[in-house]
Design a protein around this motif. Structure first.
Motif, short mmCIF file in Angstrom:
data_model
loop_
_atom_site.label_atom_id
_atom_site.label_comp_id
_atom_site.label_asym_id
_atom_site.label_seq_id
_atom_site.Cartn_x
_atom_site.Cartn_y
_atom_site.Cartn_z
N PHE A 25 19.88 12.67 -29.91
CA PHE A 25 20.11 13.50 -28.27
C PHE A 25 20.06 15.32 -28.58
CE2 PHE A 25 22.86 15.51 -25.06
CZ PHE A 25 22.54 14.46 -24.20
N PRO A 26 20.50 15.55 -29.33
CA PRO A 26 20.42 17.45 -28.97
C PRO A 26 19.33 17.96 -29.36
CG PRO A 26 22.27 16.85 -31.06
CD PRO A 26 21.15 15.71 -30.47
N PHE A 27 18.41 17.17 -29.34
CA PHE A 27 16.31 17.60 -29.96
C PHE A 27 16.05 17.57 -28.28
CE2 PHE A 27 17.72 16.37 -34.40
CZ PHE A 27 17.39 17.33 -35.00
N LEU A 28 16.37 16.47 -28.16
CA LEU A 28 16.21 16.18 -26.56
C LEU A 28 16.76 17.14 -25.60
CD1 LEU A 28 14.57 13.97 -25.59
CD2 LEU A 28 17.12 12.76 -24.72
N LEU A 29 17.64 17.01 -25.67
CA LEU A 29 18.38 18.01 -24.83
C LEU A 29 18.29 19.99 -24.80
CD1 LEU A 29 20.97 19.31 -22.86
CD2 LEU A 29 21.84 20.42 -25.19
N GLY A 30 17.42 20.30 -26.44
CA GLY A 30 16.35 21.40 -26.63
C GLY A 30 14.84 21.19 -25.56
N ALA A 31 14.59 19.99 -25.82
CA ALA A 31 13.66 19.88 -24.74
C ALA A 31 13.88 20.67 -23.42
CB ALA A 31 12.37 18.78 -24.98
N PHE A 32 14.67 19.74 -23.02
CA PHE A 32 14.52 19.81 -21.47
C PHE A 32 15.31 21.79 -21.30
CE2 PHE A 32 15.15 15.90 -21.03
CZ PHE A 32 14.94 15.46 -20.03
N VAL A 33 16.08 22.65 -22.14
CA VAL A 33 16.62 24.16 -21.79
C VAL A 33 15.26 24.45 -22.18
CG1 VAL A 33 17.66 25.68 -22.58
CG2 VAL A 33 18.60 23.44 -22.70
N LEU A 34 14.44 24.39 -22.86
CA LEU A 34 13.03 24.85 -23.32
C LEU A 34 12.28 24.86 -21.71
CD1 LEU A 34 12.19 24.21 -26.53
CD2 LEU A 34 12.70 26.34 -25.66
N LEU A 35 12.41 24.10 -20.74
CA LEU A 35 11.35 24.27 -19.56
C LEU A 35 12.38 25.85 -18.76
CD1 LEU A 35 12.29 20.77 -18.84
CD2 LEU A 35 9.28 21.80 -19.12
N ILE A 36 13.20 26.59 -19.33
CA ILE A 36 13.82 27.35 -18.44
C ILE A 36 12.98 28.75 -18.40
CG2 ILE A 36 15.74 28.62 -17.60
CD1 ILE A 36 17.27 26.15 -18.25
N PRO A 37 13.00 29.20 -20.58
CA PRO A 37 11.66 29.67 -20.12
C PRO A 37 10.74 30.15 -20.06
CG PRO A 37 12.26 29.04 -22.65
CD PRO A 37 13.19 28.10 -21.38
N ALA A 38 9.76 28.77 -20.62
CA ALA A 38 8.42 28.23 -19.25
C ALA A 38 8.91 29.25 -18.22
CB ALA A 38 8.11 27.14 -19.87
N ILE A 39 9.11 28.37 -17.73
CA ILE A 39 9.12 28.93 -15.96
C ILE A 39 9.57 30.22 -15.82
CG2 ILE A 39 10.38 28.57 -14.11
CD1 ILE A 39 11.81 25.62 -13.94
N LEU A 40 10.68 31.25 -16.39
CA LEU A 40 10.66 32.40 -16.35
C LEU A 40 9.37 32.86 -16.65
CD1 LEU A 40 13.73 32.72 -17.23
CD2 LEU A 40 13.40 33.21 -15.45
N ILE A 41 9.13 32.67 -18.28
CA ILE A 41 7.43 33.78 -18.02
C ILE A 41 6.49 33.49 -16.97
CG2 ILE A 41 5.70 34.09 -19.67
CD1 ILE A 41 7.56 32.92 -22.00
N GLY A 42 6.05 32.46 -16.72
CA GLY A 42 5.58 31.85 -16.04
C GLY A 42 5.18 32.65 -14.18
N VAL A 43 6.58 32.51 -13.87
CA VAL A 43 6.74 33.44 -12.92
C VAL A 43 6.55 35.16 -12.51
CG1 VAL A 43 8.60 34.15 -11.38
CG2 VAL A 43 8.30 31.92 -11.87
N LEU A 44 7.08 35.51 -14.05
CA LEU A 44 7.00 37.06 -14.05
C LEU A 44 5.54 36.83 -14.17
CD1 LEU A 44 9.99 37.62 -16.84
CD2 LEU A 44 10.07 38.80 -14.79
N GLU A 45 4.82 36.59 -15.38
CA GLU A 45 2.96 36.69 -15.45
C GLU A 45 2.42 36.85 -13.59
OE1 GLU A 45 -0.34 37.96 -16.68
OE2 GLU A 45 1.54 38.06 -17.46
N ILE A 46 2.95 35.34 -13.13
CA ILE A 46 2.43 35.78 -11.60
C ILE A 46 2.70 36.94 -10.90
CG2 ILE A 46 1.66 34.33 -9.97
CD1 ILE A 46 2.47 31.98 -11.38
N PHE A 47 4.11 37.08 -11.12
CA PHE A 47 4.25 38.46 -9.89
C PHE A 47 4.88 40.00 -10.34
CE2 PHE A 47 5.37 33.84 -8.26
CZ PHE A 47 5.36 34.13 -6.61
N ASP A 48 4.11 39.80 -11.42
CA ASP A 48 4.52 41.21 -12.31
C ASP A 48 3.00 41.96 -11.72
OD1 ASP A 48 4.76 43.02 -13.68
OD2 ASP A 48 4.26 42.14 -15.32
#
Length: 462
Positions: free
Chosen positions: A429-452
């Motif tokens: 389960f901790p690995f599965l939780l890690g997979a979900f948490v990594l969605l947050i930096p993926a969204i952050l980096i994409g948003v920063l790139e698009i709106f920079d």
């Protein structure tokens, strides 16, 4: 790295304020070798320490089913679960023991290196790591209480710890690289970490199986002594005009505050904060899964021995080298941010595969997927470095070291507590939780790139 001409070295050398005509020794060697040697030692120690705790604590409760040859049970054994829980908790205590001291020293030493140069901090941090290994060797040889491992971590943290050494290495690369080449240069430095870690993991796994724990620790000590001597006498100082500066002064903390508070052309506090948040989340998952993966592999149903654990750790470090090739190839057609997004996608899939792994083949499949997952960290570091001035690189990377330390604490607290708590219903389960948490930096980096809005991160519109 091309060697500078004698004329350039003379121009870059700091002037002697006393007029004696004697210039400080600047050296000629690249910083990559310092990090190679230090990371070889750390990569040797990480699984070594966890396996030592496992066997030592297992002996205390009368459990020795640590490999197929040793009779690893095919069902959940209460003693095995007890050893897993104790090992996870001691890993947490060891990480906690150094956090607050490490935060104090990192924020003090990073800005200090912007003035006095990178060499003093490389030497100081290497010496701290040497003290830690000496304490670990004494614990193994004299069979001291495992609580003494905390003392080694405290001594190391007081002198900067590995995070300060790593931050100084990246700051040195930022000193001598251009914004255009910085991402690739940082990926090259991370590839050096990967090669050293891979070699250390393969050697350590077989060595532990053949000779036990003591000799690998001696090799770890020798590598750190070599790193300290190289830093002192060979490393080429990257700060153009280092000069004397007081170490214990509040001015160093003010410099870090100004990094985020003082406006300057091209600097965005929003971008600094959000990229640091993305890095924090990525490192938290990275450190957290590394903390529990050895215990996960030692226990049922995988029941790995030290040789397989060594191969697994080598596969983890192979990600750094594969990431360099991946970054170089993808930069031909993609911007850095989108390369990082691809890297995060592989990371998420690899975590899901880990969570479902019940066989050696599936576990190594997860390692294979994760080998394409580590491009994101050099990309974020390079983007942060481009947001600050040349004279603020040490302060920036000391801030990154603090983020790394806090993420290590968060990772230890979350994963080393969550892993034993979820053994009964889903071991992965901790690995599965890690997979979900990594969605947050993926969204952050994409948003920063698009709106920079800054030209540095946008394609030319004309």
């Amino acid at each position: 790295m091309d060697a500078p001409s004698p004329g350039k070295r003379a121009a870059d050398a700091p002037k002697d304020p006393a007029g004696s005509g004697v210039r400080p020794w600047r050296g000629w060697g690249p910083v990559e070798l310092v990090l190679f040697l230090a990371n070889f030692s750390l990569a040797l120690q990480r699984p070594l320490t966890t396996q030592y705790l496992w066997h030592r604590l297992g002996a205390e409760v009368g459990y020795n089913g640590t490999s197929r040859a040793g009779g690893c049970n095919d069902t959940a054994d209460p003693k095995q679960q007890e050893v897993e829980t104790m090992t996870s908790h001691w890993n947490l205590y060891i990480d906690l023991s150094s956090l607050f001291v490490g935060l104090f020293s990192a924020t003090l030493l990073g800005p200090w290196s912007d003035r006095v140069g990178r060499r003093p901090l490389l030497v100081l941090s290497s010496f701290g790591l040497i003290l830690q290994v000496i304490v670990y060797i004494l614990v193994v040889i004299l069979e001291l209480h495992v609580g003494f491992l905390l003392l080694g971590r405290l001594l190391c943290a007081f002198l900067g710890d590995y995070n300060a050494l790593l931050g100084t290495g990246f700051a040195s690369v930022a000193d001598i690289s251009t914004p255009r080449t910085r991402t690739l240069r940082m990926a090259i430095l991370e590839a050096c970490l990967g090669i050293s870690g891979m070699l250390a993991s393969i050697a350590g796994g077989h060595w532990i199986k053949a000779q036990g724990y003591t000799n690998p620790f001696w090799l770890a000590l020798a590598m750190l002594i070599a790193a300290m001597l190289y830093s002192a006498f060979v490393f080429r100082e990257s700060v153009p005009n280092p000069h004397e500066a007081s170490l214990f002064t509040l001015q160093h903390y003010r410099l870090i505050f100004q990094l985020f508070a003082a406006p300057s052309p091209g600097k965005s506090r929003k971008h600094l904060a959000l990229y640091l948040l993305a890095l924090f989340l990525v490192l938290t998952i990275h450190y957290g899964t590394w903390d529990i993966v050895v215990v996960y592999e030692l226990s049922w149903p995988l029941c790995w021995g030290s040789d397989l654990i060594g191969y697994g750790s080598a596969a983890q470090h192979l990600s750094y080298l594969v990431g360099l090739v991946q970054l170089w190839a993808c930069q031909l057609c993609l911007k850095d941010s989108w390369v990082a997004e691809i890297s995060l996608a592989f990371n998420i899939v690899g975590m899901v595969v880990f969570s479902l792994s019940r066989t050696t083949a599936l576990m190594f499949t997860g390692y294979g997927i994760l080998s394409l997952s580590l491009v994101v960290t050099p990309v974020i570091r390079a983007k942060l470095s481009k947001l600050v001035n040349k004279t603020e690189q040490g302060a920036l990377f000391s801030s990154i070291a603090c983020v790394s330390g806090i993420s290590m604490l968060s990772a230890s607290g979350i994963f080393n507590s969550l892993y034993p708590a979820t053994l009964n219903f889903m071991k992965g389960f901790p690995f599965l939780l890690g997979a979900f948490v990594l969605l947050i930096p993926a969204i952050l980096i994409g948003v920063l790139e698009i709106f920079d809005p800054r030209p540095e991160y946008q394609q030319t519109l004309h």
